[in-house]
Design an enzyme around this catalytic site. Sequence first.
Site, PDB file in Angstrom:
ATOM      1  N   GLU A 196      -5.722  -8.339  -0.518  1.00  0.00           N
ATOM      2  CA  GLU A 196      -6.466  -8.153   0.734  1.00  0.00           C
ATOM      3  C   GLU A 196      -7.921  -7.869   0.402  1.00  0.00           C
ATOM      4  OE1 GLU A 196      -5.048  -5.145   3.425  1.00  0.00           O
ATOM      5  OE2 GLU A 196      -2.972  -5.839   3.327  1.00  0.00           O
ATOM      6  N   GLU A 229       0.774  -1.242   0.000  1.00  0.00           N
ATOM      7  CA  GLU A 229       0.000   0.000   0.000  1.00  0.00           C
ATOM      8  C   GLU A 229       0.808   1.296   0.000  1.00  0.00           C
ATOM      9  OE1 GLU A 229      -2.985  -0.319   3.104  1.00  0.00           O
ATOM     10  OE2 GLU A 229      -4.108  -1.799   1.953  1.00  0.00           O
TER      11      GLU A 229
HETATM   12  C1  BGC Z   1      -3.547  -3.107   7.319  1.00  0.00           C
HETATM   13  C2  BGC Z   1      -4.337  -3.572   8.509  1.00  0.00           C
HETATM   14  C3  BGC Z   1      -5.791  -3.262   8.347  1.00  0.00           C
HETATM   15  C4  BGC Z   1      -6.294  -3.753   7.033  1.00  0.00           C
HETATM   16  C5  BGC Z   1      -7.701  -3.341   6.786  1.00  0.00           C
HETATM   17  C6  BGC Z   1      -4.136  -3.728   6.108  1.00  0.00           C
HETATM   18  O1  BGC Z   1      -3.357  -3.386   4.998  1.00  0.00           O
HETATM   19  O2  BGC Z   1      -2.234  -3.510   7.453  1.00  0.00           O
HETATM   20  O3  BGC Z   1      -3.806  -2.995   9.665  1.00  0.00           O
HETATM   21  O4  BGC Z   1      -6.504  -3.920   9.368  1.00  0.00           O
HETATM   22  O5  BGC Z   1      -5.482  -3.305   5.973  1.00  0.00           O
HETATM   23  O6  BGC Z   1      -7.846  -1.968   6.942  1.00  0.00           O
END
Ligand code: BGC
Length: 362
Positions: free
Chosen positions: A290, A173
């Site tokens: 993710e 990110e």
């Molecule tokens: C972050 C987390 C977060 C998740 C959802 C991830 O990239 O590292 O800390 O819970 O994104 O927001």
Amino acid sequence: MRLTGEFFRFLIKLVILSGVFFSCSKSTSGPSAADAFNDLDIYERNARIYRAINLGNALEAPNEGDWGITVQEDYFQIIKDAGFTSVRIPVRFSAHAGTESPFTLNQLFMMRIDQVIEQALDRDLIVILDFHHYEEIMQYPQEHKQRFLKIWEQLAVRYKEKPGELIFEILNEPNNQLTSDLWNEYLEEAIQQIRETNPERTLVVGSFLWNSITGLSSLRLPQDDFLIVTFHYYNPFEFTHQGADWVPGSNDWLGTTWEGTDAQQSAVESDLNEAVTWSVLNGRPLFLGEFGAYNPADMASRANWTAFVARACEEREISWAYWEFAAGFGAFDPENYQWRLPLIEALIPPQISQNQFSFQNR
Ligand code: BGC
């Protein structure tokens, strides 16, 4: 840029036609499980990633355990037995490297990372080793550029003999002051750096703006046959991040549901189609690194959304990694040591157990 429905349908047709052409021009129908990972092309490697889960909140905490999760060896067996094919392991390498040149990685910490990688590979899980939470480079990119590259140099040398099933994800990110121009430049240098010792290793790369789909259009990639492009997906954000203490104002969203109405489904599909359009136009396979809904949301909605996103990705030949294993988004309940049934069934439905990609998108 959002493409019109008509143009999108045209593109999809083109993809399907090229898929038909591709399958006609190949003597075999696709890779078999016995093919060595390194002999596969990048689309086939991506298909092998298929269904992953993030071991979040463990090694990307400032120190393992600080956020309540430590990686246990039997987690990998549990993950494998559930039907996942891969794990994404977020690691905060920047908290374990010197702050002055040559920015040496802490050896004890790295031995722990070696151990975790081995434990996963031993269970035949593909490992996506992800450089996560390098917050300083997001704020002060110039000051951290050399350190970032040197950390990758060390990781690349350390793992150059590892099998192809170990994949590197260069930076989670990119955001803030690490603008798209700077990021494109650093990314290219990091890839060059890694290629000195790992000429054919699969690398996962994502765009500026938190690996968002909208950020993809700003991503500039060098000529390289072994790149998989990642994006993250948490829409509708008011649903997935309701009650998240790191998102100001998110308590106002408590009670937001996701039933999978036509409008809700087409919103997700149109976002994913935007990513696929980018992928087809740029000739790069996609990995959703993710996606997940935080636990204040009701379980039925979380399961509906999770299943819908996972299947929608599989239909589009996007490999995926659920965020995450055993913390606030967790599909696994570490106290009772069992999967949360609605979530695991949403992720790995019993009736579809094997890789369904037909390679129409390459
Ligand atoms: C972050 C987390 C977060 C998740 C959802 C991830 O990239 O590292 O800390 O819970 O994104 O927001």
